[in-house]
Structures are given as structure tokens and as C-alpha cells.
Design a protein around this motif. Sequence first.
Motif, mmCIF file in Angstrom:
data_model
loop_
_atom_site.group_PDB
_atom_site.id
_atom_site.type_symbol
_atom_site.label_atom_id
_atom_site.label_comp_id
_atom_site.label_asym_id
_atom_site.label_seq_id
_atom_site.Cartn_x
_atom_site.Cartn_y
_atom_site.Cartn_z
ATOM 1 N N VAL A 12 0.832 -1.207 0.000
ATOM 2 C CA VAL A 12 0.000 0.000 0.000
ATOM 3 C C VAL A 12 0.865 1.255 0.000
ATOM 4 O O VAL A 12 0.525 2.255 -0.661
ATOM 5 N N ALA A 13 1.989 1.224 0.701
ATOM 6 C CA ALA A 13 2.835 2.412 0.800
ATOM 7 C C ALA A 13 3.330 2.876 -0.565
ATOM 8 O O ALA A 13 3.409 4.085 -0.827
ATOM 9 N N LEU A 14 3.661 1.938 -1.449
ATOM 10 C CA LEU A 14 4.141 2.322 -2.779
ATOM 11 C C LEU A 14 3.024 2.964 -3.601
ATOM 12 O O LEU A 14 3.251 3.936 -4.322
ATOM 13 N N LYS A 15 1.812 2.413 -3.501
ATOM 14 C CA LYS A 15 0.666 3.020 -4.192
ATOM 15 C C LYS A 15 0.381 4.405 -3.622
ATOM 16 O O LYS A 15 0.061 5.351 -4.362
ATOM 17 N N ALA A 16 0.493 4.527 -2.308
ATOM 18 C CA ALA A 16 0.272 5.821 -1.669
ATOM 19 C C ALA A 16 1.328 6.825 -2.116
ATOM 20 O O ALA A 16 1.022 8.004 -2.363
ATOM 21 N N LYS A 17 2.558 6.374 -2.242
ATOM 22 C CA LYS A 17 3.650 7.236 -2.709
ATOM 23 C C LYS A 17 3.364 7.735 -4.122
ATOM 24 O O LYS A 17 3.557 8.927 -4.429
ATOM 25 N N GLN A 18 2.896 6.855 -4.995
ATOM 26 C CA GLN A 18 2.577 7.245 -6.368
ATOM 27 C C GLN A 18 1.471 8.302 -6.393
ATOM 28 O O GLN A 18 1.556 9.295 -7.128
ATOM 29 N N ALA A 19 0.433 8.101 -5.591
ATOM 30 C CA ALA A 19 -0.667 9.064 -5.538
ATOM 31 C C ALA A 19 -0.215 10.374 -4.912
ATOM 32 O O ALA A 19 -0.634 11.459 -5.343
ATOM 33 N N PHE A 20 0.634 10.297 -3.907
ATOM 34 C CA PHE A 20 1.173 11.487 -3.239
ATOM 35 C C PHE A 20 1.943 12.355 -4.228
ATOM 36 O O PHE A 20 1.826 13.586 -4.226
ATOM 37 N N ASP A 21 2.733 11.715 -5.101
ATOM 38 C CA ASP A 21 3.515 12.448 -6.091
ATOM 39 C C ASP A 21 2.638 12.955 -7.242
ATOM 40 O O ASP A 21 2.864 14.049 -7.765
ATOM 41 N N ALA A 22 1.646 12.144 -7.640
ATOM 42 C CA ALA A 22 0.813 12.502 -8.792
ATOM 43 C C ALA A 22 -0.201 13.592 -8.465
ATOM 44 O O ALA A 22 -0.539 14.413 -9.333
ATOM 45 N N TYR A 23 -0.705 13.588 -7.221
ATOM 46 C CA TYR A 23 -1.755 14.548 -6.844
ATOM 47 C C TYR A 23 -1.360 15.253 -5.539
ATOM 48 O O TYR A 23 -1.972 15.032 -4.488
ATOM 49 N N PRO A 24 -0.333 16.096 -5.596
ATOM 50 C CA PRO A 24 0.151 16.744 -4.361
ATOM 51 C C PRO A 24 -0.877 17.656 -3.706
ATOM 52 O O PRO A 24 -0.754 17.964 -2.516
ATOM 53 N N GLU A 25 -1.892 18.058 -4.466
ATOM 54 C CA GLU A 25 -2.907 18.949 -3.893
ATOM 55 C C GLU A 25 -3.932 18.189 -3.062
ATOM 56 O O GLU A 25 -4.701 18.800 -2.304
ATOM 57 N N ARG A 26 -3.970 16.871 -3.167
ATOM 58 C CA ARG A 26 -4.941 16.077 -2.423
ATOM 59 C C ARG A 26 -4.347 15.598 -1.088
ATOM 60 O O ARG A 26 -3.182 15.199 -1.038
ATOM 61 N N PRO A 27 -5.128 15.599 -0.037
ATOM 62 C CA PRO A 27 -4.644 14.978 1.210
ATOM 63 C C PRO A 27 -4.493 13.478 1.018
ATOM 64 O O PRO A 27 -5.371 12.829 0.451
ATOM 65 N N LEU A 28 -3.360 12.936 1.429
ATOM 66 C CA LEU A 28 -3.091 11.510 1.310
ATOM 67 C C LEU A 28 -3.113 10.919 2.714
ATOM 68 O O LEU A 28 -2.333 11.327 3.574
ATOM 69 N N ARG A 29 -3.993 9.989 2.941
ATOM 70 C CA ARG A 29 -4.140 9.391 4.269
ATOM 71 C C ARG A 29 -4.032 7.879 4.168
ATOM 72 O O ARG A 29 -4.628 7.270 3.275
ATOM 73 N N VAL A 30 -3.288 7.287 5.097
ATOM 74 C CA VAL A 30 -3.183 5.828 5.189
ATOM 75 C C VAL A 30 -3.724 5.420 6.554
ATOM 76 O O VAL A 30 -3.230 5.876 7.588
ATOM 77 N N PHE A 31 -4.753 4.562 6.545
ATOM 78 C CA PHE A 31 -5.440 4.163 7.773
ATOM 79 C C PHE A 31 -5.092 2.725 8.150
ATOM 80 O O PHE A 31 -5.098 1.835 7.291
ATOM 81 N N ASP A 32 -4.832 2.512 9.414
ATOM 82 C CA ASP A 32 -4.698 1.159 9.960
ATOM 83 C C ASP A 32 -6.078 0.504 9.892
ATOM 84 O O ASP A 32 -7.056 1.055 10.386
ATOM 85 N N ASP A 33 -6.168 -0.679 9.274
ATOM 86 C CA ASP A 33 -7.469 -1.338 9.121
ATOM 87 C C ASP A 33 -8.049 -1.822 10.447
ATOM 88 O O ASP A 33 -9.250 -2.080 10.537
ATOM 89 N N ARG A 34 -7.229 -1.956 11.478
ATOM 90 C CA ARG A 34 -7.734 -2.460 12.749
ATOM 91 C C ARG A 34 -8.584 -1.428 13.472
ATOM 92 O O ARG A 34 -9.626 -1.762 14.040
ATOM 93 N N ASP A 35 -8.138 -0.185 13.487
ATOM 94 C CA ASP A 35 -8.824 0.830 14.296
ATOM 95 C C ASP A 35 -8.972 2.170 13.586
ATOM 96 O O ASP A 35 -9.418 3.141 14.196
ATOM 97 N N ALA A 36 -8.603 2.226 12.296
ATOM 98 C CA ALA A 36 -8.725 3.434 11.480
ATOM 99 C C ALA A 36 -7.844 4.576 11.975
ATOM 100 O O ALA A 36 -8.112 5.739 11.670
ATOM 101 N N ARG A 37 -6.789 4.254 12.696
ATOM 102 C CA ARG A 37 -5.851 5.309 13.076
ATOM 103 C C ARG A 37 -4.978 5.645 11.872
ATOM 104 O O ARG A 37 -4.630 4.781 11.077
ATOM 105 N N LEU A 38 -4.611 6.914 11.765
ATOM 106 C CA LEU A 38 -3.759 7.354 10.671
ATOM 107 C C LEU A 38 -2.324 6.914 10.909
ATOM 108 O O LEU A 38 -1.808 6.988 12.033
ATOM 109 N N LEU A 39 -1.673 6.462 9.845
ATOM 110 C CA LEU A 39 -0.273 6.068 9.901
ATOM 111 C C LEU A 39 0.576 7.204 9.334
ATOM 112 O O LEU A 39 0.272 7.730 8.261
ATOM 113 N N ALA A 40 1.608 7.579 10.060
ATOM 114 C CA ALA A 40 2.506 8.637 9.602
ATOM 115 C C ALA A 40 3.615 8.012 8.774
ATOM 116 O O ALA A 40 4.481 7.312 9.306
#
Length: 207
Positions: free
Chosen positions: A38-66
Amino acid sequence: MPEESSHAAGPPQAVSPFLRCTAFSGSDRVASGELRHVALKAKQAFDAYPERPLRVFDDRDARLLALPLELPAADLLAWLSRPQAGAAGPGRPRRPGRPKLGVVAREVTLLPEQWDWLSAQPGGASIALRRLVDAARAVTAAEDRRRAAQEAAYRFMQAIGGELAGREEAARALFAGDFHRFQAQLAAWPEDVREHAEWLATEAFVA
């Protein structure tokens, strides 16, 4: 309030590359699965759409991962594969003696007659306390799952919902256990956001 993005200020914490998680670019779901993928896909989206907030959620409790998504992809993978804090290195010899069983010693305050009763139980106070805790957990397991699902869904909705219509009413329906009202409030939400919120809330509506 949760952080606004998964690359918010502050040092990223080490996480397992095998952690199950889901990444969103704005309201679009980028990927779900193990963090190492998931991190690599998130990296691609982060670079392609810098104007969008990019959030990665832990599936267990929906906490944001830094995650340090500003790093090059190779460095991001290296960061993910680094040893966890406090983990023993592969060449570190084990000390002699009995293996640890995960038992944690903490102070318990009871009345004298309660200690007397525990001490008289087969196996002594420690084993009796463990049996009591296990029995209580079995009784409250369904309620614990429901509460965890409510908190996870609410945390996700607060983090990604923004100004989406019906968010507060959906939250009230979530904690009231009203599935139909919850679903109705999410009906006009972006499909990926709606589906993930409903998935996180599944156990919240189990009778």
C-alpha cells in the motif's frame, strides 16, 4: 481531532510492513492490503496529486499512519523494512533461563478478604485472577467488538469526512446502532469513502 494527513508533522513511528491498511488520496481509495504494498501506491498518488490529502489508515482501528511519503520510493521501502524499535537483532544471543510468556507484573489493590479468597483458589491468586479476567472478557467480547467498530468508523469519518453532508447525523446513528439511518446519511458520500466507513462499522450493528 485526527491528523489531516498521513505525512503530518512529527517523526513517523516504525510500523510493521505487514500491517493491513488502506490508503486514500482525497476521497479515492488508492489501495488496501499489507503496508509494504500500500505504501508504494500511496507514494505514487502522493507524487501525482500533491494537492490532495493523502491518508493511510490502519485497518484495525482506522488510526492514521505517519509515513515519510516525501522520500524516494527506494528509501520509503528501506524505512518500512527497518527493524522495529526495541526488537532484538538476529545475532543477539538469548539469555539462559525460562522463556518469557508475556506475563506482566502490575500492582493490584484488593481488600484482605478478597486476597484470602484468591489465595485459597487452585493455583493461587495469579491463576485465579487470570481465569476471572478471561471469563469477563468472554462475557463482554461482543460489546467490546461493537465499541471498537464504532470508534474505528467514527475516527475514519472524522478524519476523511470533512464537510460531507450528514456526517454528524451518521455519527449519532452509528452510536445508536441504527444501521438504516447510518446508511441513509452516507448514501450521497463518495463511493470509496462510503464503502470503507460501512466496512469499519460492520460489527457496530451486530445484535
